[in-house]
Structures are given as C-alpha cells and as structure tokens.
Write an enzyme that holds these catalytic residues in place. Sequence first.
Site, mmCIF file in Angstrom:
data_model
loop_
_atom_site.group_PDB
_atom_site.id
_atom_site.type_symbol
_atom_site.label_atom_id
_atom_site.label_comp_id
_atom_site.label_asym_id
_atom_site.label_seq_id
_atom_site.Cartn_x
_atom_site.Cartn_y
_atom_site.Cartn_z
ATOM 1 N N HIS A 75 -23.260 -39.701 19.665
ATOM 2 C CA HIS A 75 -22.561 -38.832 18.711
ATOM 3 C C HIS A 75 -22.736 -37.398 19.211
ATOM 4 C CE1 HIS A 75 -21.004 -38.741 14.325
ATOM 5 N NE2 HIS A 75 -20.848 -37.517 14.795
ATOM 6 N N GLU A 82 -22.899 -28.907 10.289
ATOM 7 C CA GLU A 82 -21.499 -29.272 10.487
ATOM 8 C C GLU A 82 -20.948 -28.592 11.757
ATOM 9 O OE1 GLU A 82 -19.500 -31.552 9.627
ATOM 10 O OE2 GLU A 82 -17.713 -30.650 10.508
ATOM 11 N N TRP A 83 -21.553 -28.903 12.895
ATOM 12 C CA TRP A 83 -21.074 -28.485 14.216
ATOM 13 C C TRP A 83 -20.727 -26.995 14.264
ATOM 14 C CZ3 TRP A 83 -23.098 -32.099 16.876
ATOM 15 C CH2 TRP A 83 -23.086 -33.401 16.443
ATOM 16 N N ASN A 126 -18.887 -42.114 19.295
ATOM 17 C CA ASN A 126 -18.258 -41.553 18.111
ATOM 18 C C ASN A 126 -17.184 -40.560 18.530
ATOM 19 O OD1 ASN A 126 -18.162 -40.886 15.125
ATOM 20 N ND2 ASN A 126 -18.466 -38.862 16.018
ATOM 21 N N GLU A 127 -15.972 -40.793 18.101
ATOM 22 C CA GLU A 127 -14.878 -39.823 18.264
ATOM 23 C C GLU A 127 -14.806 -39.209 19.657
ATOM 24 O OE1 GLU A 127 -14.768 -36.945 15.093
ATOM 25 O OE2 GLU A 127 -14.645 -38.478 13.557
ATOM 26 N N GLU A 151 -16.263 -43.310 8.909
ATOM 27 C CA GLU A 151 -16.479 -41.993 8.305
ATOM 28 C C GLU A 151 -15.295 -41.670 7.410
ATOM 29 O OE1 GLU A 151 -17.124 -38.610 10.932
ATOM 30 O OE2 GLU A 151 -18.616 -39.722 12.097
HETATM 31 C C1 PNW Z 1 -16.407 -35.720 12.599
HETATM 32 N N1 PNW Z 1 -11.582 -31.789 14.188
HETATM 33 O O1 PNW Z 1 -16.241 -34.509 13.259
HETATM 34 C C2 PNW Z 1 -17.766 -36.155 13.079
HETATM 35 O O2 PNW Z 1 -17.847 -37.478 13.506
HETATM 36 C C3 PNW Z 1 -18.871 -35.771 12.168
HETATM 37 O O3 PNW Z 1 -20.030 -35.610 12.920
HETATM 38 C C4 PNW Z 1 -18.483 -34.525 11.373
HETATM 39 O O4 PNW Z 1 -19.524 -33.981 10.651
HETATM 40 C C5 PNW Z 1 -17.326 -34.931 10.478
HETATM 41 O O5 PNW Z 1 -16.267 -35.486 11.233
HETATM 42 C C6 PNW Z 1 -16.769 -33.797 9.623
HETATM 43 O O6 PNW Z 1 -16.211 -32.799 10.420
HETATM 44 C C7 PNW Z 1 -15.043 -33.886 13.434
HETATM 45 O O7 PNW Z 1 -11.651 -30.557 14.355
HETATM 46 C C8 PNW Z 1 -15.096 -32.518 13.718
HETATM 47 O O8 PNW Z 1 -10.509 -32.414 14.245
HETATM 48 C C9 PNW Z 1 -13.941 -31.828 13.972
HETATM 49 C C10 PNW Z 1 -12.737 -32.493 13.941
HETATM 50 C C11 PNW Z 1 -12.677 -33.860 13.659
HETATM 51 C C12 PNW Z 1 -13.841 -34.541 13.405
#
Ligand code: PNW
Length: 479
Positions: free
Chosen positions: A123, A435-436, A175-176, A381
């Site tokens: 992840h 949150e990144w 993950n993603e 998710e």
């Molecule tokens: C996902 N976008 O992240 C992740 O799998 C999680 O770790 C995260 O906390 C969650 O969704 C909520 O954001 C994303 O910009 C982050 O498209 C950014 C994007 C999509 C998913």
Amino acid sequence: MTHANLRFPASFVWGAATAAYQIEGAVREDGRTPSIWDTFSHTPGKVLGGDTGDVACDHFHRWRDDVRLMADLGIGAYRFSVSWPRVQPTGRGPAVQRGLDFYRALVDELLAHGITPMVTLYHWDLPQELESAFPSGSPAGGGWPERDTAYRFEEYAGIVAGALGDRVELWATLNEPWCSAFLGYGSGVHAPGRTDPEAALRAAHHLNLAHGLGARALRAALPTRARVGVCLNPSAVRPLTPSAADLDARRRIDALANRVFTGPMLRGTYDDDLLADTARITDWSFVRDRDLATARQPLDFLGINYYSPAVVSAAPHADGPRLDGHGAADHSPWPGADSVSFHRAPGELTAMDWPVDPTGLKDLLLEYTAQAPGVPLFVTENGAAYDDKPGAGGQVHDPDRIRYLHGHLTAVHEAILAGADVRGYFLWSLMDNFEWAYGYSKRFGAVYVDYETQERTPKSSAHWYAKVAASGELRAAEE
Ligand code: PNW
C-alpha cells in the site's frame, strides 16, 4: 410507500480497512528504514501542513487496543497492509524477524477476537532504497519504472507469505496501482513525486508484472485454501455528453485508469487504443515477451476501491483548477490524454470535494462481474471524509458519513440483486489517519482520533455500522 429492509447474504463480510504508513507511526523502530512516503512527507511542500507519518495513529504501539475496538464494534474482517521497509529494510535480502513478528502478533490477536485478516502486501510504502538505486543507470532513480522492483516485490511477497501464510487466508498483492504509477511518477502529488509521463507508464507495467510475480509467489508459499487477489481503484468514468468526441475522451480515460491494469491482469494484453494513445510518450519496448502472461494470474477475488465517479469531455482544459480529483497538480496524471477535461459530477461534495454518487459503485460491480466472470468481488475500500469535530460530551456526530455509507451499501445490495458476486465490504477507514498529500486534515475514519492524546472515539457512523454488521441488514429509510 413501504420500504423493506435490505438483507445481505448471511456470509457477507463486514470489514474495515487501513494501511501501514497511514496508521502505524514508529517509523524508526525495530530496524524499519524510510519508505518513499517518509522521504516525500519530510520534503517541504509535499504534504499539507508538513504532516508526516512519523507518529500517525501510533498503531504500532496501540494495536491491541485497536483490535479490541474493532471487536467491540463487531467488525468481521480487517484489511491492513504490511510495511515493506519494516520487513525488508533495503527492499532486498533477508527479512527482519521483529518486523514479521509485529504482523504475526496482530494477526493472532485478530483471530482470537474472531476477526478475519486480509493482508495487502503493498500500500505505497516502497523501501526508499529501491527508489534510490539506479538498476539501469537511470539518472532519475529506480522504483517502479525499473523492472528490478517487480522482482524485489516477488521476493518480498514470498517472505510475507512464509511468515503469515499459516494464519491468513485473504491476500491482496497491490493496492491501487493507478495511484502508485500515475500520482507517484506522473502528476507527482504522491511519493516519490516524480513528474515524468514515460516513467509513469513504465511504473504501471512493472506494477502489473509485480502483481503477477507476487501472486505466483503467494500461491507457491500458501496453503490451497488461501485466496489471492488485487485491489484496484477503477474509475467509473462517464462522458459529459453523448457526442462522439466526449465518448472518445471517456475511452481514453477508461484505457489509462482501468484497462492499463485490467488488460494485463484479466486478459493478458494491453489494448491497441492504449498503445496508440500513448505512442508519442513511449514505444512500450520495456514490455518483454512473457510479461503479459505473467501478469494474468488466476484471481480468487478482485477488490474494488470506490469513492466517486468521474465525468470527462474532449474540450481542452478551461482555466482554473484541475477537476480530476487529484489536487491542483501542474502535471497531468493522464499521459497522452492531457487534452481531456474533467468535470464535477453532480451530487453533494465530501470534505475531499469528491461528489457523492453511489451509482458509480453499482456500475463498477456489474461491469467487473461481466469482465471477470466467476471471480468474486470485494469492495475493499469505500467511505468519505467529513469535517468531524467532537461535540459537547465528546461525542462525534457524523450523519453525512452515515448517509454516504447507507447510499453505497444500498448500491452494493442492488448490484448483488442484479447478479454481482460481492462477498464483502471494507469501510475506509477504521479510524482517522494520515491522508497522504492531505496529511491529517482529512478524516475518513469511523473512529475519531485525537492526534494530541491518541484517544479513539467511535463516531456515530461506527455505531451505525456496528448495527448493520450485527444484523446483516440495512434499514430502508434511514434518517
Ligand atoms: C485511496 N485520487 O487513495 C487509498 O487506497 C487510501 O489509502 C486513501 O486513504 C483513500 O483512498 C482515500 O483517499 C486514493 O486522487 C488517493 O484519485 C487519491 C486518489 C484515489 C485514491
């Protein structure tokens, strides 16, 4: 008008999800080394407010309490990720036993409380060593644009399977990968923050290869009852108008968001239109003969992560902020489709400014039922950020999140009635966390975290979800 309650299948799994870098903290303990997210979050200007995952939710020290909290809430399954640099600090070579012990203890505690673990191997926290190394002499760095990283992942998958395989049945490789490739190496809003469209496409390919190699390594190491899958974030992408030009914009984004991964993983191919659309950027000569066959491993489940739909048109960007839901990036995360415009889908907005539209989830579940016949689906998710604040008495009242979850679970139920084989749902997220690029400013949790005291307080949505999980039923007219 009478409303019947919506009953889910008795075996339906009610879960919650997290990821290592978002919750663990303890980034220098027990031999853990920096991941690309440590480096990125410590680089000024990359994460809102200068936030880092150094402490996060301190889950590395509070995991026993967190498992008890889940048990109290009746959570049936917990999806977490393993921190690669905690287990294999340089990304290669022998594993650190203490790192593996942490996850073994966590899994044992989950099982003791009757909670089914789902492990995500990757992840987003690549060991920094693998990003900094230059296997092909590339001056820009290593990481996912380099083929070697896929082999390193294969080795890591085998290590984790060896340590947890006797007690974990549900395994997700990645993950993603879209975020890893296109936000990490294309728009640069995620770690490692590179902005090179060719590197992003190379990364996507090596993530496909890593998925295949990793899935194969898992199967070789795991008992036959294990179930191996992957978690994608397919885009529910719609054309702004039915014009031929907007339909073509939709096709381009579907290729770059979805088919760039599902092509290799489900069908063993890159579609011709994707190769043509990106021909100005790369000739894809990094794809070797057996790669696509390797990427296409049998899947025991497909994990779908869903938050919000996308609306696109062919018109060039208007002035103003980008509306692709990925922040105001100067660089596009869509190599070869820079001219496509993103529009706000109708619907209320969450604190991320992401529109609330559950029909996108239903559409995706039915679409992947058709694309991967016989492959069970999990929603791995789904959830929303809102500006939660404790009220008088300390309670956190989050009716918007309850409505969001109610709407999306209704969509899951509709998809099941329409023939989708959805086995379970993992709420994102168990608790507020890092949150990144947004740091701690966005709260996705069903449980509120006070970052001063690390106190956890279940929000009203957590109590609501506990009732749904306990009854297996969604009340029809929730208000
Ligand atoms: C996902 N976008 O992240 C992740 O799998 C999680 O770790 C995260 O906390 C969650 O969704 C909520 O954001 C994303 O910009 C982050 O498209 C950014 C994007 C999509 C998913």
